[in-house]
Design a protein around this motif. Structure first.
Motif, mmCIF file in Angstrom:
data_model
loop_
_atom_site.group_PDB
_atom_site.id
_atom_site.type_symbol
_atom_site.label_atom_id
_atom_site.label_comp_id
_atom_site.label_asym_id
_atom_site.label_seq_id
_atom_site.Cartn_x
_atom_site.Cartn_y
_atom_site.Cartn_z
ATOM 1 N N VAL A 106 34.990 52.126 22.824
ATOM 2 C CA VAL A 106 34.796 50.826 23.446
ATOM 3 C C VAL A 106 34.926 51.006 24.954
ATOM 4 O O VAL A 106 36.024 51.186 25.474
ATOM 5 C CB VAL A 106 35.840 49.802 22.944
ATOM 6 N N PRO A 107 33.796 50.995 25.667
ATOM 7 C CA PRO A 107 33.872 51.184 27.117
ATOM 8 C C PRO A 107 34.583 50.019 27.793
ATOM 9 O O PRO A 107 34.436 48.867 27.380
ATOM 10 C CB PRO A 107 32.415 51.256 27.568
ATOM 11 N N HIS A 108 35.352 50.347 28.803
ATOM 12 C CA HIS A 108 36.035 49.319 29.586
ATOM 13 C C HIS A 108 35.118 48.888 30.719
ATOM 14 O O HIS A 108 34.555 49.708 31.424
ATOM 15 C CB HIS A 108 37.339 49.871 30.164
ATOM 16 N N LEU A 109 34.942 47.589 30.858
ATOM 17 C CA LEU A 109 34.168 47.050 31.962
ATOM 18 C C LEU A 109 35.129 46.343 32.912
ATOM 19 O O LEU A 109 35.929 45.506 32.477
ATOM 20 C CB LEU A 109 33.116 46.062 31.453
ATOM 21 N N PRO A 110 35.066 46.639 34.205
ATOM 22 C CA PRO A 110 36.021 46.061 35.155
ATOM 23 C C PRO A 110 36.039 44.540 35.161
ATOM 24 O O PRO A 110 37.078 43.942 35.383
ATOM 25 C CB PRO A 110 35.551 46.597 36.513
ATOM 26 N N GLN A 111 34.910 43.906 34.883
ATOM 27 C CA GLN A 111 34.858 42.451 34.928
ATOM 28 C C GLN A 111 35.457 41.784 33.687
ATOM 29 O O GLN A 111 35.599 40.580 33.647
ATOM 30 C CB GLN A 111 33.428 41.961 35.177
ATOM 31 N N GLN A 112 35.794 42.569 32.647
ATOM 32 C CA GLN A 112 36.379 41.983 31.452
ATOM 33 C C GLN A 112 37.791 41.490 31.742
ATOM 34 O O GLN A 112 38.541 42.120 32.467
ATOM 35 C CB GLN A 112 36.438 42.995 30.310
ATOM 36 N N LYS A 113 38.119 40.398 31.146
ATOM 37 C CA LYS A 113 39.469 39.847 31.311
ATOM 38 C C LYS A 113 40.311 40.226 30.105
ATOM 39 O O LYS A 113 39.802 40.550 29.052
ATOM 40 C CB LYS A 113 39.402 38.327 31.435
ATOM 41 N N GLY A 114 41.615 40.197 30.297
ATOM 42 C CA GLY A 114 42.519 40.389 29.174
ATOM 43 C C GLY A 114 42.878 41.828 28.887
ATOM 44 O O GLY A 114 43.128 42.192 27.758
ATOM 45 N N GLY A 115 42.916 42.645 29.896
ATOM 46 C CA GLY A 115 43.348 44.006 29.645
ATOM 47 C C GLY A 115 43.129 44.911 30.836
ATOM 48 O O GLY A 115 42.178 44.735 31.585
ATOM 49 N N GLU A 116 44.037 45.827 30.994
ATOM 50 C CA GLU A 116 43.929 46.790 32.075
ATOM 51 C C GLU A 116 43.063 47.962 31.651
ATOM 52 O O GLU A 116 42.967 48.293 30.478
ATOM 53 C CB GLU A 116 45.319 47.331 32.428
ATOM 54 N N ALA A 117 42.470 48.598 32.639
ATOM 55 C CA ALA A 117 41.729 49.826 32.388
ATOM 56 C C ALA A 117 42.722 50.901 31.952
ATOM 57 O O ALA A 117 43.880 50.889 32.364
ATOM 58 C CB ALA A 117 41.015 50.262 33.655
ATOM 59 N N PRO A 118 42.273 51.816 31.116
ATOM 60 C CA PRO A 118 43.158 52.911 30.715
ATOM 61 C C PRO A 118 43.532 53.766 31.922
ATOM 62 O O PRO A 118 42.758 53.902 32.859
ATOM 63 C CB PRO A 118 42.338 53.705 29.711
ATOM 64 N N SER A 119 44.697 54.331 31.881
ATOM 65 C CA SER A 119 45.181 55.198 32.950
ATOM 66 C C SER A 119 44.838 56.644 32.641
ATOM 67 O O SER A 119 45.207 57.157 31.584
ATOM 68 C CB SER A 119 46.700 55.041 33.074
ATOM 69 N N LEU A 120 44.144 57.302 33.570
ATOM 70 C CA LEU A 120 43.852 58.714 33.365
ATOM 71 C C LEU A 120 45.130 59.535 33.410
ATOM 72 O O LEU A 120 45.256 60.518 32.697
ATOM 73 C CB LEU A 120 42.861 59.229 34.404
ATOM 74 N N GLY A 121 46.081 59.126 34.250
ATOM 75 C CA GLY A 121 47.352 59.847 34.305
ATOM 76 C C GLY A 121 48.062 59.839 32.964
ATOM 77 O O GLY A 121 48.523 60.879 32.493
ATOM 78 N N GLU A 122 48.132 58.668 32.331
ATOM 79 C CA GLU A 122 48.764 58.576 31.010
ATOM 80 C C GLU A 122 47.972 59.365 29.973
ATOM 81 O O GLU A 122 48.553 60.009 29.101
ATOM 82 C CB GLU A 122 48.867 57.111 30.575
ATOM 83 N N THR A 123 46.650 59.306 30.064
ATOM 84 C CA THR A 123 45.799 60.036 29.122
ATOM 85 C C THR A 123 46.035 61.533 29.246
ATOM 86 O O THR A 123 46.238 62.227 28.240
ATOM 87 C CB THR A 123 44.314 59.696 29.370
ATOM 88 N N VAL A 124 46.024 62.046 30.472
ATOM 89 C CA VAL A 124 46.236 63.474 30.720
ATOM 90 C C VAL A 124 47.610 63.907 30.220
ATOM 91 O O VAL A 124 47.755 64.943 29.562
ATOM 92 C CB VAL A 124 46.040 63.797 32.218
ATOM 93 N N ARG A 125 48.631 63.111 30.501
ATOM 94 C CA ARG A 125 49.986 63.454 30.038
ATOM 95 C C ARG A 125 50.065 63.473 28.511
ATOM 96 O O ARG A 125 50.704 64.340 27.920
ATOM 97 C CB ARG A 125 51.014 62.495 30.635
#
Length: 149
Positions: free
Chosen positions: A94-113
């Protein structure tokens, strides 16, 4: 005393024919050389496996890793077989679109960790991250076409 994490090989998560086929698709669709396509697919597998094992982490791929995700998803028979083998169900993308409301974009830092903690090697060049807190939404990445931080 710290316990060493045994590195997991993403190649063991798919059969050799699927590995090479996906590498060829990434090369064809994204103009990558064989070595870069292999690194991309390896990071794709590490990301997908980790995302199934760590559903508590809001994960998302970096743009270059997402090339591998998209190529794999489009190869629906092999992708579905992989999903069933590693997760027991289809892993939706499910791609994240910046204009979508109700949720933050995934964090690459958290993903990498999370990927590192799961025992996979991380290719920082493909993630555009040195465990930094960044996302693929172009809302603040250093490679953002709209100006980064």
């Amino acid at each position: 005393m710290a316990t060493a994490v045994r590195l997991r090989d993403p190649r063991t998560c798919v059969i050799p024919e699927v590995w090479e086929g996906e590498v060829q698709l990434i090369m064809r669709d994204h103009g990558m050389d064989h070595e870069t396509a292999e690194r991309t697919f390896g990071q794709t597998i590490a990301y997908l496996v980790t995302s199934t094992e760590r559903s508590d982490v809001h994960m998302g791929p970096a743009p270059r890793v997402d090339f591998g995700v998209h190529s794999f998803v489009l190869d629906s028979i092999n992708y579905t077989a992989f999903c069933n083998a590693v997760a027991g169900h289809y892993i939706h993308h499910v791609p994240h679109l910046p204009q979508q409301k109700g949720g933050e974009a995934p964090s690459l830092g958290e993903t990498v960790r999370a990927i590192k903690a799961a025992g996979f090697a991380v290719n920082h060049d493909l993630w555009n991250a040195d465990e930094a807190d960044c996302s693929q939404c172009h809302a603040g990445c250093t490679d953002s076409p709209v100006g980064g931080k």
